[in-house]
Write a protein that holds these residues in place. Structure first.
Motif, short mmCIF file in Angstrom:
data_model
loop_
_atom_site.label_atom_id
_atom_site.label_comp_id
_atom_site.label_asym_id
_atom_site.label_seq_id
_atom_site.Cartn_x
_atom_site.Cartn_y
_atom_site.Cartn_z
N VAL A 33 0.76 -1.14 -0.07
CA VAL A 33 0.04 -0.07 0.02
C VAL A 33 0.76 1.22 -0.02
CG1 VAL A 33 -1.70 1.45 1.13
CG2 VAL A 33 -1.74 -1.09 1.32
N VAL A 34 0.78 2.20 -0.87
CA VAL A 34 1.74 3.46 -1.03
C VAL A 34 0.74 4.35 -0.74
CG1 VAL A 34 2.97 4.61 -2.59
CG2 VAL A 34 2.89 2.35 -2.96
N GLY A 35 1.45 5.27 0.26
CA GLY A 35 0.79 6.53 0.75
C GLY A 35 1.80 7.78 0.64
N TRP A 36 1.02 8.65 0.65
CA TRP A 36 1.74 10.23 0.53
C TRP A 36 1.34 10.76 2.07
CZ3 TRP A 36 5.16 12.29 -2.32
CH2 TRP A 36 5.39 11.74 -3.93
N TYR A 37 2.37 11.48 2.63
CA TYR A 37 2.14 12.13 3.74
C TYR A 37 2.88 13.42 3.97
CZ TYR A 37 1.23 7.32 5.85
OH TYR A 37 0.65 6.07 6.20
N ASN A 98 3.97 0.47 2.52
CA ASN A 98 3.48 -0.37 3.63
C ASN A 98 3.38 -1.66 3.11
OD1 ASN A 98 2.40 -1.64 5.88
ND2 ASN A 98 0.93 -0.06 6.11
N GLN A 99 4.07 -2.79 3.86
CA GLN A 99 4.07 -4.11 3.50
C GLN A 99 3.81 -4.85 4.58
OE1 GLN A 99 7.33 -6.30 1.88
NE2 GLN A 99 6.18 -8.07 0.94
N GLY A 100 2.48 -5.06 4.96
CA GLY A 100 2.04 -5.92 6.07
C GLY A 100 2.61 -5.25 7.42
N GLY A 101 2.71 -3.96 7.30
CA GLY A 101 2.78 -2.97 8.56
C GLY A 101 4.34 -2.72 8.68
N LEU A 102 5.24 -3.26 7.60
CA LEU A 102 6.59 -2.80 7.50
C LEU A 102 6.69 -1.46 6.64
CD1 LEU A 102 9.58 -3.31 8.22
CD2 LEU A 102 9.64 -4.61 6.05
N MET A 103 6.86 -0.51 7.04
CA MET A 103 7.10 0.85 6.66
C MET A 103 8.46 1.12 5.86
SD MET A 103 3.58 1.84 6.90
CE MET A 103 4.05 3.61 6.43
#
Length: 115
Positions: A33-37, A98-103
């Motif tokens: 999951v890719v996110g922008w912050y 985010n791969q399974g909680g690993l950021m």
């Protein structure tokens, strides 16, 4: 983990547009999951939006209708198109995978919107 490098930040007048890019060291879209912050000085980091592996996107209310996340799988790159920018959008923008909680985080790119 994956290495992420953001680019495209800069200074823009209110009402203007910028497109940020986040280049990944490997193909991340099928499993991450890719996110922008973004984080402004003295403020907590906030989520701007995310894109899941199936391409679904979600946005913070503050940017909905103005910002758009897209991706180019061939380039392992995710984009954040920002339109109708406001001074309150001024912040350092970071992408994260985010791969399974690993950021994994990029170093960020500064966006400054002048009034």
């Amino acid at each position: 983990q994956v290495q992420l490098v953001e680019s495209g930040g800069g200074l823009v007048q209110a009402g203007g547009s910028l497109r940020l890019a986040c280049a990944a060291s490997k193909n991340i879209f099928s499993i991450f999951v890719v996110g922008w912050y973004r984080q402004a000085p003295g403020k907590q980091r906030e989520l701007v939006g995310t894109m899941t592996d199936d391409g679904s996107t979600h946005y913070a209310d503050s940017v909905k209708g103005r910002f758009t996340i897209s991706r180019d799988s061939a380039k392992n790159t995710v984009y954040l198109q920002m339109n109708s920018l406001k001074p309150e959008d001024t912040a350092k923008y970071l992408c994260a995978a985010n791969q399974g909680g690993l950021m994994s985080w990029g170093q960020g790119t500064q966006v400054t919107v002048s009034s």
